[in-house]
Design a protein around this motif. Structure first.
Motif, short mmCIF file in Angstrom:
data_model
loop_
_atom_site.label_atom_id
_atom_site.label_comp_id
_atom_site.label_asym_id
_atom_site.label_seq_id
_atom_site.Cartn_x
_atom_site.Cartn_y
_atom_site.Cartn_z
N UNK A 1 10.13 3.06 -8.51
CA UNK A 1 9.44 1.98 -8.08
C UNK A 1 11.20 1.52 -7.06
N UNK A 2 12.13 2.05 -7.43
CA UNK A 2 13.60 1.27 -7.13
C UNK A 2 13.30 2.56 -5.63
N UNK A 3 13.43 4.01 -6.16
CA UNK A 3 13.34 4.79 -5.22
C UNK A 3 12.66 4.60 -3.94
N UNK A 4 11.24 4.37 -3.90
CA UNK A 4 9.83 4.15 -3.65
C UNK A 4 11.30 3.30 -2.14
N UNK A 5 10.77 1.60 -3.17
CA UNK A 5 11.34 0.87 -2.16
C UNK A 5 12.58 1.12 -0.83
N UNK A 6 13.48 1.47 -1.79
CA UNK A 6 15.02 2.32 -0.94
C UNK A 6 13.83 3.05 -0.04
N UNK A 7 13.10 4.11 -0.17
CA UNK A 7 12.54 4.88 0.64
C UNK A 7 11.76 4.88 1.96
N UNK A 8 11.09 3.72 1.75
CA UNK A 8 10.47 2.12 2.55
C UNK A 8 11.45 1.32 3.90
N UNK A 9 13.17 1.26 2.75
CA UNK A 9 13.73 0.38 3.04
C UNK A 9 14.50 1.51 4.61
N UNK B 1 25.61 5.62 4.60
CA UNK B 1 26.42 3.80 4.41
C UNK B 1 24.96 3.10 3.66
N UNK B 2 23.58 3.32 4.58
CA UNK B 2 22.90 3.15 4.18
C UNK B 2 22.34 2.84 3.04
N UNK B 3 22.21 4.31 2.67
CA UNK B 3 22.27 5.01 1.06
C UNK B 3 22.80 4.95 -0.14
N UNK B 4 23.78 4.19 0.18
CA UNK B 4 25.25 4.04 -0.85
C UNK B 4 24.79 2.60 -1.11
N UNK B 5 24.48 1.69 -0.05
CA UNK B 5 24.42 0.46 -0.44
C UNK B 5 23.25 0.22 -0.89
N UNK B 6 21.73 0.44 -0.72
CA UNK B 6 20.23 0.96 -1.71
C UNK B 6 21.10 0.75 -2.98
N UNK B 7 21.82 1.90 -3.15
CA UNK B 7 21.78 2.62 -4.85
C UNK B 7 22.49 1.86 -5.73
N UNK B 8 23.41 0.40 -5.02
CA UNK B 8 24.86 -0.28 -5.81
C UNK B 8 23.48 -1.42 -6.15
N UNK C 1 0.76 -0.97 0.10
CA UNK C 1 0.08 0.20 0.07
C UNK C 1 0.87 1.46 0.10
N UNK C 2 1.71 1.10 1.51
CA UNK C 2 2.83 2.07 0.99
C UNK C 2 3.78 2.23 -0.18
N UNK C 3 4.44 1.48 -0.72
CA UNK C 3 4.70 1.17 -2.04
C UNK C 3 3.78 2.44 -3.68
N UNK C 4 2.37 1.42 -3.06
CA UNK C 4 1.42 2.19 -4.42
C UNK C 4 1.26 3.52 -3.77
N UNK C 5 1.12 4.03 -3.02
CA UNK C 5 0.71 5.48 -2.28
C UNK C 5 2.61 6.00 -3.34
N UNK C 6 3.86 5.53 -2.75
CA UNK C 6 4.64 6.51 -2.93
C UNK C 6 4.90 6.24 -4.75
N UNK C 7 4.59 5.18 -5.61
CA UNK C 7 3.96 5.48 -7.38
C UNK C 7 3.39 5.87 -7.93
#
Length: 426
Positions: A386-394, A417-424, A374-380
């Motif tokens: 999708x990838x950015x929304x998934x990272x935000x929720x993570x 550091x977490x943001x760097x991991x998710x971007x990779x 639901x939160x993912x759909x809201x952001x999209x």
């Protein structure tokens, strides 16, 4: 009672490759620890506290080979003013370290202490580790006490102006490192300890922390991010009256990581917060094992652990709160949660409460689930990819653990550091 033949054989094989340092004032503690290792044996899969994690590679006679990784991890906290203490494959590097002089603290190498008959660390080395062997045996910690040849002893008598930062570098594909640190925080003193870096192909670290009445210790640690690292760490902490201990660990990748925290609240009105966030991908196994004992009145403890797992990664949490008789007005909180980003990953949890006092407020909870659709759909629906929304929720999922870090600059370094991991890995 004799050890089973398999465990005895494995223990003897591991000990055959180790040499106890010329121990000086730590000799008695080392010999006592070795006796405990011989009595307990090294851990095996049938041991209750290892049923979710295979200890084979942690107890093998030789360290498994681990490829070297681009060491950008060592740059974490680089923008902070800190006293740097560098170890390369478990050996202190004076060339890369700062001068070990800082107001409010005295700092000595364990190697130097081993040549002295009298030192304040004699009263602490191996003591908290030995206390932590009951009611649960922790033979890898005893092995460390017996054989660790290097490490740092820190005596905190004031409030130093900057953190003390342990930096661990991995330079050999076959390095097998043991480090033992001791920290004594005196009454009214306060210090921040930082740790980061991959350390070695196989790393066994033990840290003993004794916090006197009114003392405060903040600890922030980042492990990773080399993919083939194997590590077993132990932190043993004893708190006096009105003292504070807050520890946070970020773990990113690695084949196998087992972090144990053993905390004793022995003085009234003391506070202990232990938190962790881990993100793992693929051949990744991460185990947080925590045992907090309340043995005083009106004490507070928090355990907050969050794990993000994908591509078959495994997360483990074993957490216990023990409230002893007479430890009234205890406030104990424990939460462990995992975010599984696919159907192949798994989270194994064993939360426990054992209470012998009647005026307490203790709770524990453990959950595991996928991204909130639901939160993912809201952001999209509002234009977020999708990838950015998934990272935000993570990041939002991990926030409760990261929020346990009080210092904003340290917290931001962990988030970066977490943001760097998710971007990779997006």
């Amino acid at each position: 009672m004799a050890l089973p033949e398999v465990k005895q054989t494995a223990t003897e094989a591991r000990l055959a490759n180790l040499v106890m340092p010329d121990a000086g004032c730590t000799r008695a503690a080392r010999e006592d620890a070795l006796a405990r290792v011989l009595e307990m044996g090294l851990p095996g899969r049938r041991d209750e506290y290892w049923k979710y994690t295979r200890p084979d590679t942690l107890v093998a006679p030789e360290a498994p080979r681990a490829a070297l990784f681009d060491p950008d991890e060592a740059m974490l906290f680089a923008d902070l003013d800190r006293l740097k203490i560098v170890f390369v494959d478990g050996v202190f590097s004076p060339e890369e370290s700062d001068d070990l002089t800082l107001e409010g603290v005295t700092i000595d190498r364990i190697e130097d202490i081993c040549f002295k008959d009298i030192h304040w660390a004699k009263e602490l080395y191996g003591v908290l580790e030995a206390r932590g062997q009951s009611p649960v045996q922790r033979p890898l910690a005893a092995l460390n006490t017996a054989f660790a040849a290097d490490g740092i002893a820190i005596h905190v008598s004031g409030k130093p102006s900057k953190p003390i930062s342990f930096i661990y570098r991995h330079a050999s594909e076959t390095s097998d490192a043991m480090l033992h640190h001791i920290i004594r925080v005196e009454s009214g003193a306060e210090v921040t300890i930082l740790e980061n870096g991959p350390a070695a192909s196989r790393f066994n670290k033990c840290m003993e922390i004794d916090i006197a009445d009114g003392g405060v210790l903040h600890h922030v640690r980042a492990q990773g991010r080399d993919h083939e690292r194997r590590a077993a760490t132990h932190m043993f902490t004893r708190l006096g009256q009105e003292s504070v201990y807050k520890s946070f660990t970020l773990t990113v990748n690695g084949v196998l990581t087992r972090n144990e925290q053993v905390v004793e609240l022995t003085g009234d009105d003391s506070v202990a917060h232990v938190a962790g966030a881990c993100v793992g991908d693929g051949d990744f196994h991460h185990d947080d094992t925590v045992f907090i004992t309340h043995d005083a009145v009106n004490c507070e403890s928090r355990q907050v652990f969050k794990k993000v797992l994908r591509n078959g990664a495994t997360g483990v949490f074993q957490g216990k709160i023990l409230v002893k008789e007479g430890a009234q007005k205890t406030d104990g909180y424990q939460i462990s949660q995992s975010l599984l980003l696919d159907d192949d990953s798994q989270f194994l949890a064993k939360p426990e409460l054992e209470i012998y006092a009647d005026d307490v407020a203790c709770s524990h909870g453990s959950t595991s689930g996928a991204i909130d659709e639901t939160a993912l759909f809201y952001l999209r629906s509002r234009g977020v990819p999708t990838k950015e929304a998934t990272n935000m929720l993570t990041l939002a999922f991990l926030a409760e653990a990261v929020d346990e870090i009080e210092d904003d600059a340290l917290s931001q370094a962990i988030v970066d550091r977490l943001e760097g991991w998710m971007s990779r890995h997006s």
